[in-house]
Design a protein around this motif. Structure first.
Motif, PDB file in Angstrom:
ATOM      1  N   LEU A  81      12.232  70.268  57.987  1.00  0.00           N
ATOM      2  CA  LEU A  81      11.023  69.537  58.370  1.00  0.00           C
ATOM      3  C   LEU A  81      11.429  68.270  59.111  1.00  0.00           C
ATOM      4  CD1 LEU A  81       8.844  69.898  55.155  1.00  0.00           C
ATOM      5  CD2 LEU A  81       8.308  70.805  57.423  1.00  0.00           C
ATOM      6  N   PRO A  82      10.761  67.943  60.212  1.00  0.00           N
ATOM      7  CA  PRO A  82      11.153  66.757  60.980  1.00  0.00           C
ATOM      8  C   PRO A  82      10.966  65.472  60.184  1.00  0.00           C
ATOM      9  CG  PRO A  82       9.594  68.129  62.204  1.00  0.00           C
ATOM     10  CD  PRO A  82       9.633  68.652  60.813  1.00  0.00           C
ATOM     11  N   LEU A  83      11.790  64.469  60.519  1.00  0.00           N
ATOM     12  CA  LEU A  83      11.529  63.135  59.989  1.00  0.00           C
ATOM     13  C   LEU A  83      10.137  62.690  60.435  1.00  0.00           C
ATOM     14  CD1 LEU A  83      14.903  61.318  60.729  1.00  0.00           C
ATOM     15  CD2 LEU A  83      14.053  62.131  58.531  1.00  0.00           C
ATOM     16  N   HIS A  84       9.445  61.990  59.567  1.00  0.00           N
ATOM     17  CA  HIS A  84       8.125  61.423  59.850  1.00  0.00           C
ATOM     18  C   HIS A  84       7.011  62.477  59.945  1.00  0.00           C
ATOM     19  CE1 HIS A  84      10.561  57.935  60.813  1.00  0.00           C
ATOM     20  NE2 HIS A  84      11.055  58.525  61.890  1.00  0.00           N
ATOM     21  N   VAL A  85       7.312  63.759  59.682  1.00  0.00           N
ATOM     22  CA  VAL A  85       6.262  64.772  59.802  1.00  0.00           C
ATOM     23  C   VAL A  85       5.125  64.507  58.808  1.00  0.00           C
ATOM     24  CG1 VAL A  85       7.210  66.456  58.150  1.00  0.00           C
ATOM     25  CG2 VAL A  85       5.862  67.262  60.096  1.00  0.00           C
ATOM     26  N   GLY A  86       5.473  63.881  57.682  1.00  0.00           N
ATOM     27  CA  GLY A  86       4.467  63.629  56.652  1.00  0.00           C
ATOM     28  C   GLY A  86       3.326  62.748  57.116  1.00  0.00           C
ATOM     29  N   HIS A  87       3.562  61.867  58.089  1.00  0.00           N
ATOM     30  CA  HIS A  87       2.497  60.987  58.576  1.00  0.00           C
ATOM     31  C   HIS A  87       1.372  61.812  59.205  1.00  0.00           C
ATOM     32  CE1 HIS A  87       5.074  57.105  58.782  1.00  0.00           C
ATOM     33  NE2 HIS A  87       5.656  57.982  57.988  1.00  0.00           N
ATOM     34  N   ALA A  88       1.738  62.817  59.981  1.00  0.00           N
ATOM     35  CA  ALA A  88       0.719  63.686  60.575  1.00  0.00           C
ATOM     36  C   ALA A  88      -0.010  64.460  59.488  1.00  0.00           C
ATOM     37  CB  ALA A  88       1.360  64.642  61.573  1.00  0.00           C
ATOM     38  N   TYR A  89       0.731  64.972  58.500  1.00  0.00           N
ATOM     39  CA  TYR A  89       0.109  65.754  57.436  1.00  0.00           C
ATOM     40  C   TYR A  89      -0.834  64.892  56.600  1.00  0.00           C
ATOM     41  CZ  TYR A  89       3.624  69.360  58.501  1.00  0.00           C
ATOM     42  OH  TYR A  89       4.405  70.303  59.111  1.00  0.00           O
ATOM     43  N   ASP A  90      -0.496  63.608  56.396  1.00  0.00           N
ATOM     44  CA  ASP A  90      -1.393  62.701  55.666  1.00  0.00           C
ATOM     45  C   ASP A  90      -2.736  62.594  56.381  1.00  0.00           C
ATOM     46  OD1 ASP A  90       0.640  62.107  53.835  1.00  0.00           O
ATOM     47  OD2 ASP A  90       1.331  60.364  54.957  1.00  0.00           O
ATOM     48  N   PHE A  91      -2.694  62.398  57.699  1.00  0.00           N
ATOM     49  CA  PHE A  91      -3.941  62.279  58.457  1.00  0.00           C
ATOM     50  C   PHE A  91      -4.731  63.571  58.409  1.00  0.00           C
ATOM     51  CE2 PHE A  91      -6.528  62.943  62.186  1.00  0.00           C
ATOM     52  CZ  PHE A  91      -7.322  61.805  62.176  1.00  0.00           C
ATOM     53  N   ILE A  92      -4.051  64.708  58.561  1.00  0.00           N
ATOM     54  CA  ILE A  92      -4.738  65.995  58.580  1.00  0.00           C
ATOM     55  C   ILE A  92      -5.469  66.246  57.269  1.00  0.00           C
ATOM     56  CG2 ILE A  92      -4.377  68.499  58.620  1.00  0.00           C
ATOM     57  CD1 ILE A  92      -2.010  67.891  60.591  1.00  0.00           C
ATOM     58  N   ARG A  93      -4.795  66.019  56.149  1.00  0.00           N
ATOM     59  CA  ARG A  93      -5.445  66.256  54.846  1.00  0.00           C
ATOM     60  C   ARG A  93      -6.702  65.406  54.715  1.00  0.00           C
ATOM     61  NH1 ARG A  93      -0.095  65.741  53.116  1.00  0.00           N
ATOM     62  NH2 ARG A  93      -0.583  63.659  52.321  1.00  0.00           N
ATOM     63  N   TRP A  94      -6.594  64.133  55.080  1.00  0.00           N
ATOM     64  CA  TRP A  94      -7.730  63.225  54.955  1.00  0.00           C
ATOM     65  C   TRP A  94      -8.859  63.622  55.910  1.00  0.00           C
ATOM     66  CZ3 TRP A  94      -9.728  59.904  58.700  1.00  0.00           C
ATOM     67  CH2 TRP A  94     -10.695  58.984  58.236  1.00  0.00           C
ATOM     68  N   ALA A  95      -8.520  63.878  57.169  1.00  0.00           N
ATOM     69  CA  ALA A  95      -9.557  64.168  58.175  1.00  0.00           C
ATOM     70  C   ALA A  95     -10.266  65.477  57.872  1.00  0.00           C
ATOM     71  CB  ALA A  95      -8.934  64.205  59.565  1.00  0.00           C
ATOM     72  N   GLU A  96      -9.526  66.487  57.409  1.00  0.00           N
ATOM     73  CA  GLU A  96     -10.187  67.766  57.090  1.00  0.00           C
ATOM     74  C   GLU A  96     -11.017  67.652  55.812  1.00  0.00           C
ATOM     75  OE1 GLU A  96      -7.759  71.244  57.421  1.00  0.00           O
ATOM     76  OE2 GLU A  96      -7.667  71.014  59.610  1.00  0.00           O
ATOM     77  N   ARG A  97     -10.572  66.805  54.900  1.00  0.00           N
ATOM     78  CA  ARG A  97     -11.371  66.589  53.679  1.00  0.00           C
ATOM     79  C   ARG A  97     -12.756  66.060  54.029  1.00  0.00           C
ATOM     80  NH1 ARG A  97      -9.839  62.301  48.817  1.00  0.00           N
ATOM     81  NH2 ARG A  97     -11.643  62.736  47.485  1.00  0.00           N
ATOM     82  N   TYR A  98     -12.834  65.175  55.011  1.00  0.00           N
ATOM     83  CA  TYR A  98     -14.106  64.549  55.349  1.00  0.00           C
ATOM     84  C   TYR A  98     -14.803  65.215  56.527  1.00  0.00           C
ATOM     85  CZ  TYR A  98     -13.011  61.174  51.824  1.00  0.00           C
ATOM     86  OH  TYR A  98     -12.729  60.596  50.606  1.00  0.00           O
ATOM     87  N   GLY A  99     -14.320  66.375  56.927  1.00  0.00           N
ATOM     88  CA  GLY A  99     -15.073  67.216  57.845  1.00  0.00           C
ATOM     89  C   GLY A  99     -15.035  66.815  59.298  1.00  0.00           C
TER      90      GLY A  99
END
Length: 486
Positions: free
Chosen positions: A240-258
């Motif tokens: 997994l790339p370094l810093h990949v988690g930052h994108a995944y953090d945004f995705i989880r939050w944004a998809e949670r709120y539709g």
């Protein structure tokens, strides 16, 4: 090679973990909650038998770049539903393996959902990586598995989880995209991910745009690093790339709120596969340091035509890069950044008279060795509405990794209005007083351009141990305005 050295390299984050205090974030497939029946009819966890996996301590084992138990890469970074993606995988010792494909998202708090599983595949030991002038490439590896992406799959960020029969695991990230209109286009920073990739982290072969090794296995700095790196190779360590988690953090939050999200990678921007006019805003969720001239042109044109821009990290668009085809002619598989070596123009955007601030409103100021509070400024502004934040309030740990600020002697972009929404003092590695700033301006086209100026913004949205409700609400205020939600 000693065992201590091997452990040192297994992390896949030897060189730059210090710049990202957040790590990868939650990886839901590590829970091992799913089971399957093996060839003997026995039920075992889907990844491996726990006792087998770690001598009784439980959990899968991460493949490393020294033994290369299982490592792989994808033939393309982004693929559309209905298209195929090829995986090139090495397995040592040769044995069966499987590929579980996950999509990143909220999924009731799980963070990802398993979408499909490959058949059991026969693994082979692929040839050693090829090297030339520090460029490492595995473009000569045989294809191991072709995934035909069904037309009904959701667009999004995906991870292929590779697991050997004896329980070693690695990862290959990829993106499923289409060109349908959406409110927001999420742009995954695959160019920057590759710039940091030190594969193989084996003490002698691997190289990134930052590091390489000498004959004694000592890590060398930028002066001796690669000038060109290849996308035709695995990511170091766990894959997994370094810093990949930052994108995944945004995705989880944004998809949670539709939020209505489309997905692309920075190479899609570079290649002209993105029409910004289809979106109200482009979101850059993670560390996005390396930009080509076509990427910048596309994004500046998007702003000038009314598409808003959201930069949720720091040190954005710092180095100018070029992309070139692989030896076999596949476009955009080689990434070159000359930095300060050799003839030709400088590689920093600010040294070719095009400082980042002219797009972002702020620009890179330096590393932040220890997390510091983000200090709220102009709390009456709509971005801070309903956050409860007041002027001078300190949001703990929100200035971390790297920081941006406004440079008064550097030209600002044209704007109808501009405001700084945080001004946060911190100390650099030498103990000198520095400060971070968060910026928002409105372009003459009406587009909003937001730059958080810190690595810690995306992790504050949905990273366990780092969530800050004020940052969540401020981000929602921003995106709701861009999406024109009531």
């Amino acid at each position: 090679m000693g065992a201590e050295q091997i452990r040192r390299w297994e992390s896949g984050a030897l060189a730059h973990a210090v710049t990202d205090p957040f790590g990868q974030g939650p990886l839901p497939w590590l829970r091992g909650s799913e089971n399957y029946f093996d060839d003997t009819g026995q039920m075992v966890p889907w990844y491996a038998d726990e006792i087998l996996a770690r001598g009784g301590s439980g959990g899968p084992r991460t493949a490393d770049d020294v033994r290369r138990q299982i490592k792989g890469f994808a033939s393309v970074g982004a693929v559309a539903p209905g298209e195929s993606i090829d995986f090139h995988i090495t397995v040592d010792p040769p044995q069966q393996f499987s590929v579980d494909v996950y999509r990143i998202g909220h999924y009731g708090g799980d963070g990802a959902a398993k979408i499909t599983t490959s058949p059991r595949l026969s693994g082979i030991v692929q040839p050693a990586p090829l090297t030339a002038d520090r460029t490492v490439s595995c473009h000569h590896w045989w294809q191991s598995w072709r995934l035909q992406v069904p037309s009904y799959w959701s667009i999004g960020a995906y991870v292929a989880v590779l697991t050997t029969a004896d329980g070693y695991r690695s990862h290959i990230p990829f993106t499923v995209r289409d060109d349908h209109p959406a409110d927001l286009l999420l742009v995954l920073p695959d160019v920057t991910w590759q710039a940091y990739n030190l594969y193989p982290e084996d003490g002698h072969t691997g190289a990134s745009l930052y590091h390489a090794w000498d004959e004694e296995g000592r890590l060398l700095g930028e002066q001796d690093a690669a000038v060109t790196v290849s996308f035709d190779r695995p990511y170091a360590g766990a894959g997994l790339p370094l810093h990949v988690g930052h994108a995944y953090d945004f995705i989880r939050w944004a998809e949670r709120y539709g939020y209505d999200l489309a997905y692309a990678e920075t190479r899609d921007l570079h290649a002209g596969r993105v029409d910004p006019g289809r979106y109200r805003g482009l979101v850059f969720p993670g560390h996005d340091e390396y930009w080509s001239a076509p990427m910048r042109r596309t994004v500046e044109l998007a702003r000038d035509q009314g598409t808003s821009l959201v930069f949720l990290s720091a040190n954005t668009m710092y180095w100018q890069v070029e992309l070139a085809p692989s030896p076999s002619g596949v476009p955009d598989r080689l990434l070159t950044c000359r930095k300060r070596r050799g003839p030709g123009r400088p590689a920093l955007w600010r040294e070719v008279d095009r400082p980042e601030q002219q797009l972002l409103g702020i620009q890179y100021a330096g590393r932040v060795p220890e997390p510091h509070p983000l200090v709220v400024r102009n709390a009456e502004h709509w971005l801070w509405e309903a956050t409860g934040a007041g002027d001078g309030d300190e949001l703990p740990g929100l200035v971390a990794g790297e920081a941006d600020r406004y440079f008064p002697r550097t030209a600002l972009p044209e704007h109808q209005g501009r405001i700084l929404l945080a001004h946060s003092p911190y100390r650099d590695a030498a103990g000198a007083a520095r400060h971070q700033e968060t910026s928002l301006y409105r372009a003459p086209s009406g587009a909003w351009v937001f730059a958080s100026g810190t690595f810690a913004w995306s992790p504050a949205l949905d990273r366990p141990g780092h969530v800050d409700a004020r940052i969540q609400r401020a981000t929602a205020n921003l995106l709701d305005r861009i999406c024109k939600r009531d």
